[in-house]
Design a protein around this motif. Structure first.
Motif, PDB file in Angstrom:
ATOM      1  N   LYS A 155       0.827  -1.210   0.000  1.00  0.00           N
ATOM      2  CA  LYS A 155       0.000   0.000   0.000  1.00  0.00           C
ATOM      3  C   LYS A 155       0.862   1.260   0.000  1.00  0.00           C
ATOM      4  O   LYS A 155       0.348   2.364  -0.147  1.00  0.00           O
ATOM      5  CB  LYS A 155      -0.916  -0.002   1.238  1.00  0.00           C
ATOM      6  CG  LYS A 155      -1.858  -1.208   1.297  1.00  0.00           C
ATOM      7  CD  LYS A 155      -2.518  -1.322   2.665  1.00  0.00           C
ATOM      8  CE  LYS A 155      -3.318  -2.604   2.801  1.00  0.00           C
ATOM      9  NZ  LYS A 155      -3.858  -2.790   4.167  1.00  0.00           N
ATOM     10  N   PRO A 157       3.872   1.929  -2.135  1.00  0.00           N
ATOM     11  CA  PRO A 157       4.874   1.594  -3.160  1.00  0.00           C
ATOM     12  C   PRO A 157       6.097   2.501  -3.143  1.00  0.00           C
ATOM     13  O   PRO A 157       7.208   2.051  -3.421  1.00  0.00           O
ATOM     14  CB  PRO A 157       4.096   1.732  -4.476  1.00  0.00           C
ATOM     15  CG  PRO A 157       2.889   2.555  -4.147  1.00  0.00           C
ATOM     16  CD  PRO A 157       2.555   2.239  -2.728  1.00  0.00           C
ATOM     17  N   GLU A 158       5.895   3.774  -2.775  1.00  0.00           N
ATOM     18  CA  GLU A 158       7.044   4.694  -2.735  1.00  0.00           C
ATOM     19  C   GLU A 158       8.059   4.266  -1.668  1.00  0.00           C
ATOM     20  O   GLU A 158       9.270   4.431  -1.857  1.00  0.00           O
ATOM     21  CB  GLU A 158       6.575   6.124  -2.452  1.00  0.00           C
ATOM     22  CG  GLU A 158       5.631   6.700  -3.493  1.00  0.00           C
ATOM     23  CD  GLU A 158       4.170   6.330  -3.233  1.00  0.00           C
ATOM     24  OE1 GLU A 158       3.904   5.604  -2.232  1.00  0.00           O
ATOM     25  OE2 GLU A 158       3.321   6.742  -4.033  1.00  0.00           O
ATOM     26  N   GLN A 161      10.045   1.368  -3.119  1.00  0.00           N
ATOM     27  CA  GLN A 161      10.965   1.871  -4.139  1.00  0.00           C
ATOM     28  C   GLN A 161      12.153   2.582  -3.512  1.00  0.00           C
ATOM     29  O   GLN A 161      13.301   2.391  -3.930  1.00  0.00           O
ATOM     30  CB  GLN A 161      10.203   2.790  -5.096  1.00  0.00           C
ATOM     31  CG  GLN A 161       9.232   2.041  -5.989  1.00  0.00           C
ATOM     32  CD  GLN A 161       8.251   2.955  -6.709  1.00  0.00           C
ATOM     33  OE1 GLN A 161       8.107   4.124  -6.362  1.00  0.00           O
ATOM     34  NE2 GLN A 161       7.570   2.412  -7.707  1.00  0.00           N
ATOM     35  N   ASP A 243       4.018  -7.425  -7.967  1.00  0.00           N
ATOM     36  CA  ASP A 243       3.218  -6.216  -7.811  1.00  0.00           C
ATOM     37  C   ASP A 243       3.677  -5.182  -8.830  1.00  0.00           C
ATOM     38  O   ASP A 243       4.812  -4.707  -8.779  1.00  0.00           O
ATOM     39  CB  ASP A 243       3.366  -5.656  -6.398  1.00  0.00           C
ATOM     40  CG  ASP A 243       2.395  -4.504  -6.172  1.00  0.00           C
ATOM     41  OD1 ASP A 243       2.794  -3.364  -6.461  1.00  0.00           O
ATOM     42  OD2 ASP A 243       1.268  -4.756  -5.721  1.00  0.00           O
ATOM     43  N   LYS A 244       2.790  -4.845  -9.763  1.00  0.00           N
ATOM     44  CA  LYS A 244       3.163  -3.949 -10.859  1.00  0.00           C
ATOM     45  C   LYS A 244       3.256  -2.488 -10.435  1.00  0.00           C
ATOM     46  O   LYS A 244       3.779  -1.661 -11.179  1.00  0.00           O
ATOM     47  CB  LYS A 244       2.156  -4.089 -12.004  1.00  0.00           C
ATOM     48  CG  LYS A 244       2.292  -5.380 -12.779  1.00  0.00           C
ATOM     49  CD  LYS A 244       1.399  -5.399 -13.997  1.00  0.00           C
ATOM     50  CE  LYS A 244       1.634  -6.637 -14.840  1.00  0.00           C
ATOM     51  NZ  LYS A 244       0.793  -6.628 -16.059  1.00  0.00           N
ATOM     52  N   GLN A 245       2.750  -2.167  -9.261  1.00  0.00           N
ATOM     53  CA  GLN A 245       2.882  -0.784  -8.779  1.00  0.00           C
ATOM     54  C   GLN A 245       4.313  -0.447  -8.437  1.00  0.00           C
ATOM     55  O   GLN A 245       4.733   0.709  -8.472  1.00  0.00           O
ATOM     56  CB  GLN A 245       2.021  -0.558  -7.531  1.00  0.00           C
ATOM     57  CG  GLN A 245       0.533  -0.631  -7.738  1.00  0.00           C
ATOM     58  CD  GLN A 245      -0.167  -0.262  -6.445  1.00  0.00           C
ATOM     59  OE1 GLN A 245      -0.421   0.891  -6.145  1.00  0.00           O
ATOM     60  NE2 GLN A 245      -0.465  -1.295  -5.653  1.00  0.00           N
ATOM     61  N   VAL A 246       5.098  -1.483  -8.107  1.00  0.00           N
ATOM     62  CA  VAL A 246       6.469  -1.258  -7.646  1.00  0.00           C
ATOM     63  C   VAL A 246       7.480  -1.622  -8.745  1.00  0.00           C
ATOM     64  O   VAL A 246       8.346  -0.835  -9.086  1.00  0.00           O
ATOM     65  CB  VAL A 246       6.752  -2.113  -6.387  1.00  0.00           C
ATOM     66  CG1 VAL A 246       8.204  -1.940  -5.950  1.00  0.00           C
ATOM     67  CG2 VAL A 246       5.803  -1.736  -5.259  1.00  0.00           C
ATOM     68  N   ARG A 248       9.232  -3.034 -12.391  1.00  0.00           N
ATOM     69  CA  ARG A 248       9.175  -2.871 -13.843  1.00  0.00           C
ATOM     70  C   ARG A 248       9.535  -4.200 -14.478  1.00  0.00           C
ATOM     71  O   ARG A 248      10.516  -4.849 -14.080  1.00  0.00           O
ATOM     72  CB  ARG A 248      10.172  -1.786 -14.301  1.00  0.00           C
ATOM     73  CG  ARG A 248       9.809  -0.388 -13.831  1.00  0.00           C
ATOM     74  CD  ARG A 248      10.750   0.633 -14.437  1.00  0.00           C
ATOM     75  NE  ARG A 248      12.053   0.607 -13.788  1.00  0.00           N
ATOM     76  CZ  ARG A 248      12.360   1.324 -12.713  1.00  0.00           C
ATOM     77  NH1 ARG A 248      11.452   2.115 -12.157  1.00  0.00           N
ATOM     78  NH2 ARG A 248      13.573   1.270 -12.173  1.00  0.00           N
TER      79      ARG A 248
END
Length: 251
Positions: A155, A157-158, A161, A243-246, A248
């Motif tokens: 929840k 993702p930043e 990253q 998880d595609k939010q995080v 590539r």
């Protein structure tokens, strides 16, 4: 490692790729893969007893393989070996579950197992001493270690990253300093010889982008786990595992 994620003792973990893929496919829905740590494969030594009749990989088809547990790397690597050798029979090996590394070494010397597979540098002291005999090596066609995050952390993702980018800087520094501080640090922590540590540095490669994941690597890992009967038929590897939010995705 995945149990600690479930218990929320960890938010983010670095673990073997095959273990993470297997766990999710077996219903461990409390984490997702979010990046790649070491994108070179783990190198596994193939070892027999010091008096073994097996002196080459060619003779190992239908042999008895000592493993730590079903579903472990030592088990899965047998199927990687069978694939690479073209041994496509339904059961290319039989298995002897031995629970630990020492029992695996003992078994090839007392004849209850023919062979075992274990990480190269961990096994090397026992090759050097003559306790067991090295007859080859095997490397799987997937990256050694990936990152996994608890679903609660997804929840944010930043945050993930930022953490992976910080680790990226640390691994880059570690490799830049290998001829100064890093070799000595590995020697101190693991009690390896300088020669072995230098050999390890030649084959290890950290992912140039920790936030990237190879879709092909996930597909090959999943295919091998199916052959080993570690998992049942999965869904879409990319959608189910990551998880595609995080991350590539790359080919």
């Amino acid at each position: 490692m995945t149990q600690k994620l479930q218990d929320k003792q960890l938010d983010l973990a670095i673990a073997l790729t095959e273990g993470l893929v297997a766990g999710i496919n077996k219903g461990q829905d409390w984490y997702k893969i979010v990046g790649t740590y070491v994108d070179s494969p783990l190198c596994w030594a193939i070892s027999t007893g010091k008096q073994s009749k097996h002196s080459s990989i060619d003779s190992l088809h239908k042999s008895n393989v000592g493993i730590s547990r079903l579903g472990s790397g030592s088990h899965i690597m047998a199927y990687v070996l069978a694939d690479q050798q073209g041994w496509h029979s339904e059961e290319p090996f039989t298995f002897n579950v031995l629970n630990n590394f020492k029992a695996m070494r003992d078994a090839v010397n007392d004849g209850s197992s023919d062979v075992f597979m274990w990480e190269t540098f961990t096994t090397k002291p026992y090759h050097d001493s003559g306790e067991v005999m090295r007859i080859g090596q095997i490397t799987p066609p997937w990256p050694a270690f990936m990152f996994a995050a608890h679903t609660d952390l997804l929840k944010q993702p930043e945050t993930i990253q930022s953490a992976l980018q910080a680790i990226q800087k640390a691994t880059e520094l570690f490799m830049q300093q290998k001829d100064d501080e890093s070799i000595q640090r590995v020697m101190d922590i693991l009690d390896y010889t300088e020669e072995d540590v230098r050999s390890w540095f030649k084959i290890v490669h950290y992912a140039p982008d920790h936030l990237s994941i190879s879709q092909r690597a996930l597909e090959v890992t999943t295919s091998t786990l199916l052959k080993a009967k570690v998992i049942e038929q999965p869904g879409n590897p990319t959608e189910d595992l990551c998880d595609k939010q995080v991350a590539r995705f790359i080919e």
